[in-house]
Design an enzyme around this catalytic site. Sequence first.
Site, PDB file in Angstrom:
ATOM      1  N   CYS A 143       0.758  -1.218   0.015  1.00 55.16           N
ATOM      2  CA  CYS A 143       0.163   0.032   0.057  1.00 55.16           C
ATOM      3  C   CYS A 143       0.710   1.336  -0.024  1.00 55.16           C
ATOM      4  O   CYS A 143       1.825   1.391   0.629  1.00 55.16           O
ATOM      5  CB  CYS A 143      -0.923  -0.058   1.315  1.00 55.16           C
ATOM      6  SG  CYS A 143      -1.974   1.354   1.120  1.00 55.16           S
ATOM      7  N   HIS A 191      -8.749  -4.148  -2.423  1.00 58.02           N
ATOM      8  CA  HIS A 191      -7.920  -3.300  -1.920  1.00 58.02           C
ATOM      9  C   HIS A 191      -8.224  -1.745  -1.764  1.00 58.02           C
ATOM     10  O   HIS A 191      -8.297  -1.095  -0.696  1.00 58.02           O
ATOM     11  CB  HIS A 191      -6.247  -3.334  -2.552  1.00 58.02           C
ATOM     12  CG  HIS A 191      -5.367  -2.636  -1.622  1.00 58.02           C
ATOM     13  ND1 HIS A 191      -4.552  -2.971  -1.011  1.00 58.02           N
ATOM     14  CD2 HIS A 191      -5.236  -1.169  -1.448  1.00 58.02           C
ATOM     15  CE1 HIS A 191      -3.368  -2.071  -0.536  1.00 58.02           C
ATOM     16  NE2 HIS A 191      -4.023  -1.099  -0.720  1.00 58.02           N
ATOM     17  N   GLU A 192      -8.552  -1.217  -3.034  1.00 58.22           N
ATOM     18  CA  GLU A 192      -9.052   0.210  -3.008  1.00 58.22           C
ATOM     19  C   GLU A 192     -10.231   0.367  -2.382  1.00 58.22           C
ATOM     20  O   GLU A 192     -10.385   1.347  -1.903  1.00 58.22           O
ATOM     21  CB  GLU A 192      -8.864   0.717  -4.467  1.00 58.22           C
ATOM     22  CG  GLU A 192      -7.583   0.542  -5.317  1.00 58.22           C
ATOM     23  CD  GLU A 192      -6.451   1.124  -4.338  1.00 58.22           C
ATOM     24  OE1 GLU A 192      -6.670   2.186  -3.742  1.00 58.22           O
ATOM     25  OE2 GLU A 192      -5.206   0.455  -4.551  1.00 58.22           O
ATOM     26  N   HIS A 195     -10.168   0.827   1.278  1.00 59.49           N
ATOM     27  CA  HIS A 195      -9.831   2.173   1.605  1.00 59.49           C
ATOM     28  C   HIS A 195     -10.888   3.081   1.800  1.00 59.49           C
ATOM     29  O   HIS A 195     -10.913   3.937   2.738  1.00 59.49           O
ATOM     30  CB  HIS A 195      -8.975   2.820   0.822  1.00 59.49           C
ATOM     31  CG  HIS A 195      -7.472   2.417   0.563  1.00 59.49           C
ATOM     32  ND1 HIS A 195      -6.501   2.752   1.867  1.00 59.49           N
ATOM     33  CD2 HIS A 195      -6.579   1.901  -0.063  1.00 59.49           C
ATOM     34  CE1 HIS A 195      -5.489   2.326   1.658  1.00 59.49           C
ATOM     35  NE2 HIS A 195      -5.420   1.973   0.278  1.00 59.49           N
TER      36      HIS A 195
HETATM   37 ZN   LIG Z   1      -3.589   0.864  -0.275  1.00 67.63          ZN
END
Ligand SMILES: [Zn+2]
Length: 214
Positions: A143, A191-192, A195
Amino acid sequence: MKHKFFIILTLLSLQVTASFSQRTSSFTERELEIIGNGAEDSMFRILQTTDPVDSLILRMSSSDILNPDSIAEDEALQLLISRLRITMDQAGGVGIAAPQVGVLKNVFLFMRVDLPESPVQVVINPRIISHATETICFERDGCLSIPNKSGNSERYPWIDVEFWDEKGEFHREHLEGFSRRGNFAAIIFQHEWDHLHGVLYIDKECLLKEELWN
Ligand SMILES: [Zn+2]
């Protein structure tokens, strides 16, 4: 008397400005300040988990962009997207989410490693509408907000998603792939997407099968 009148006028105009910006923009004043603090070809500062204030912001949830119908005309949103693109490119990432630069909105960019020449996909107001029932342990997640570290993360091998792009076009897509050497588009999306909910890959760390037997 004149002074009092001036104060009332100022308060009134402040109120009008506030309600105007609420109606026309998805962004807070602070977010507009961050988006506008550089030209469209300038990088944002990426928040880092090693900074106490940044790490709190990275744990917050984001909200949707209002009016997907006017995405193409939203100047602040378009500037945010241009600068995110430059930031991701300069930082050498395969994805970046708006909250990583302090803008708590449901917007991210990711590299379409599943398509020829891996174009950058802009994702606005995404939903994961379906996913595999089983999970896999993805190798060496990383990340841009977590310096000098990588780790394995638990992910779905495929997902069905919906989102808008920067032109205001609606997408419904099936994403798959979890091989770091080939296609791992579904992993980058997850993953995004995390966030946007204040979740980081370090919350999903897992052991690979071979590590389990050791
Ligand atoms: Zn990230």
